[in-house]
Design an enzyme around this catalytic site. Structure first.
Site, PDB file in Angstrom:
ATOM      1  N   ASP A 140      -2.253   9.676 -10.111  1.00  0.00           N
ATOM      2  CA  ASP A 140      -2.220   8.651 -11.160  1.00  0.00           C
ATOM      3  C   ASP A 140      -0.793   8.390 -11.632  1.00  0.00           C
ATOM      4  O   ASP A 140      -0.409   7.238 -11.874  1.00  0.00           O
ATOM      5  CB  ASP A 140      -3.082   9.091 -12.349  1.00  0.00           C
ATOM      6  CG  ASP A 140      -4.566   9.040 -12.041  1.00  0.00           C
ATOM      7  OD1 ASP A 140      -4.946   8.434 -11.019  1.00  0.00           O
ATOM      8  OD2 ASP A 140      -5.350   9.615 -12.825  1.00  0.00           O
ATOM      9  N   GLU A 181      -4.873   2.368  -4.106  1.00  0.00           N
ATOM     10  CA  GLU A 181      -3.416   2.464  -4.036  1.00  0.00           C
ATOM     11  C   GLU A 181      -2.785   1.175  -3.534  1.00  0.00           C
ATOM     12  O   GLU A 181      -1.647   1.156  -3.080  1.00  0.00           O
ATOM     13  CB  GLU A 181      -3.012   3.628  -3.124  1.00  0.00           C
ATOM     14  CG  GLU A 181      -3.386   3.473  -1.672  1.00  0.00           C
ATOM     15  CD  GLU A 181      -4.761   4.030  -1.330  1.00  0.00           C
ATOM     16  OE1 GLU A 181      -4.960   4.406  -0.167  1.00  0.00           O
ATOM     17  OE2 GLU A 181      -5.626   4.083  -2.227  1.00  0.00           O
ATOM     18  N   ASN A 239      -3.119  12.943  -3.380  1.00  0.00           N
ATOM     19  CA  ASN A 239      -4.263  13.331  -4.216  1.00  0.00           C
ATOM     20  C   ASN A 239      -4.837  14.673  -3.789  1.00  0.00           C
ATOM     21  O   ASN A 239      -5.191  15.509  -4.624  1.00  0.00           O
ATOM     22  CB  ASN A 239      -5.349  12.259  -4.134  1.00  0.00           C
ATOM     23  CG  ASN A 239      -5.105  11.109  -5.105  1.00  0.00           C
ATOM     24  OD1 ASN A 239      -4.425  11.277  -6.117  1.00  0.00           O
ATOM     25  ND2 ASN A 239      -5.659   9.950  -4.808  1.00  0.00           N
ATOM     26  N   ASP A 259       0.841  -1.185   0.000  1.00  0.00           N
ATOM     27  CA  ASP A 259       0.000   0.000   0.000  1.00  0.00           C
ATOM     28  C   ASP A 259       0.886   1.249   0.000  1.00  0.00           C
ATOM     29  O   ASP A 259       1.901   1.305   0.695  1.00  0.00           O
ATOM     30  CB  ASP A 259      -0.916   0.007   1.225  1.00  0.00           C
ATOM     31  CG  ASP A 259      -1.947   1.116   1.166  1.00  0.00           C
ATOM     32  OD1 ASP A 259      -2.980   0.908   0.508  1.00  0.00           O
ATOM     33  OD2 ASP A 259      -1.703   2.190   1.765  1.00  0.00           O
TER      34      ASP A 259
END
Length: 435
Positions: free
Chosen positions: A326, A352, A317, A309
């Site tokens: 992204d 993620e 973000n 992770d």
């Protein structure tokens, strides 16, 4: 009808040794044909009577038409009804003048390659090869016909004529196959693709039409012969038009089939791949793990998985917008892919989170590998994506226990992942806790 002598024997041989070999072969064929014709003229001087110019020119043009009215076929090469004109010329004018007319028609047609963009040097090879081959075939077939009792010009259709006629066709076909085989060998082509029974059968049967043309010319008056030739010419044109339409439809079907296959493969690829990272998706990963668990049971082999992770991904973000997020996901995917074995699986499992599978690997080896991956991510220069970014990952690693199925294996990997997060992130947790 199929006439492989009218193929483009050297259209793809533009330079080098291949072109030189074809040039030598074509030149020898042409010189051999000229030599045979001169020898025949010498031996039969005083006996050979030139045909009337009118019929000779007419049948030369007819022979040229039978070649030009053909079309290219992927399986047979150049397909035409040229054997009709060739046989008619031999039956009406004899071997010598028949060979000259047939050779001249092939000689003329070969020059048409220039209008299709074929280089001059290749066209010259085709001119010599086609005209030489056709003259040799015509001489051999014509004299076989005369030797077996055939008449020139042909007088009537009777049983005695069938053997000489068939022998003439057979000799021409055998010489055609031999000379084409030599040409194919020079070009480095597979000789098996050169011969087809269907094409050969069509060429042999075309002699019947050639015989009818000769008989109609000898026995019928001009109006009836003209009507017969008009019907024959129209039939050839219709055959060519039908063949071209069929080829066009086959091409459309082939192209459409290829497009559908490509779309089908793309849909299959999309069904098992993540569109953003290009990695395998969760659906494929679960199916893959099921297969690997079954193999692990069957062969008593170790199997490890890891849940990875990205640390503080929501902050990336929120602070730098989703486009930057992204790009981070894509970069992580490339790092994982390029630093794992081909036998390992790397998949985007959601958001993620990534899943890694290490077949035939003990827990200690999987932990070392994941620690190396964690270190690679931590040391990566993330500022190339956005100034100020620093990205790390947390990883939970487990080894499949005996009798353990997929849900429990994933649950334990998640437990270790959250333990790594709890310890401060940017860590690998390999606790071996089995309920």
């Amino acid at each position: 009808m199929t006439n492989k002598t009218q193929q483009q024997p050297n259209s793809n041989l533009t330079s080098g040794d291949s072109w030189l070999k074809m040039f030598i072969y074509s030149s020898l064929l042409f010189l051999l044909a000229v030599g045979l014709l001169l020898s025949d003229a010498w031996r039969n001087q005083g006996v050979l009577r030139p045909p009337d110019p009118g019929p000779a020119v007419f049948f030369y043009l007819f022979s040229l038409f039978t070649i030009t009215a053909g079309y290219t076929n992927k399986a047979f090469g150049y397909v035409s009804m040229d054997r009709v004109g060739q046989l008619a010329n031999l039956l009406l004018f004899g071997p010598f003048y028949g060979a000259i007319i047939n050779g001249l028609a092939s000689f003329t047609f070969a020059w048409f390659r220039l209008f299709r963009g074929v280089p001059l040097r290749n066209t010259l090879n085709a001119v010599m090869a086609n005209s030489g081959m056709m003259s040799i075939m015509s001489l051999a077939g014509g004299y076989t016909y005369l030797h077996l009792g055939g008449k020139v010009p042909v007088e009537a259709l009777d049983m005695k004529l069938l053997i000489p006629l068939f022998a003439m066709l057979l000799v021409m076909q055998v010489i055609n196959e031999i000379l084409i085989a030599i040409m194919s060998a020079i070009r480095g082509l597979d000789l098996k693709t050169n011969f087809t029974w269907s094409a050969t059968g069509i060429e042999l049967l075309s002699g019947i039409i050639g015989l009818l043309v000769a008989l109609m010319y000898v026995k019928q008056d001009l109006p009836l012969f003209s009507l017969f030739m008009l019907v024959l010419v129209l039939g050839m044109l219709v055959q060519r038009k039908y063949a071209l339409i069929r080829q066009h439809l086959e091409t459309l079907v082939s192209n459409r089939t290829r497009e559908l296959q490509e779309k089908s493969r793309e849909l299959e690829r999309q069904a098992i791949h993540d569109h953003l990272t290009g990695l395998f998706n969760r659906r494929y990963a679960n199916d893959y793990l099921q297969r690997e668990i079954a193999r692990s049971k069957r062969q008593q082999l170790p199997l490890c998985i890891a849940m990875l992770d990205i640390d503080h991904f929501k902050r990336i973000n929120d602070q730098y917008l989703h486009d930057t997020g992204d790009r981070v996901l894509q970069r992580i995917a490339r790092l994982l892919e390029s630093n794992t074995r081909e036998s390992d699986l790397v998949a985007r499992y959601g958001g993620e989170e990534f899943l890694l599978c290490f077949p035939d690997t003990e827990l200690a080896g999987a932990c070392r590998h994941c620690e190396a991956l964690r270190n690679i991510v931590a040391q990566e220069d993330w500022t190339v994506i956005r100034s100020g970014i620093r990205t790390t990952v947390s990883i939970g690693v487990v080894q499949r226990a005996e009798f353990e199925e997929l849900p429990d294996l994933l649950r334990r990997a998640d437990t270790n992942l959250y333990e790594a997060k709890h310890r401060g992130r940017n860590q690998v947790c390999c606790q071996d806790h089995v309920d």
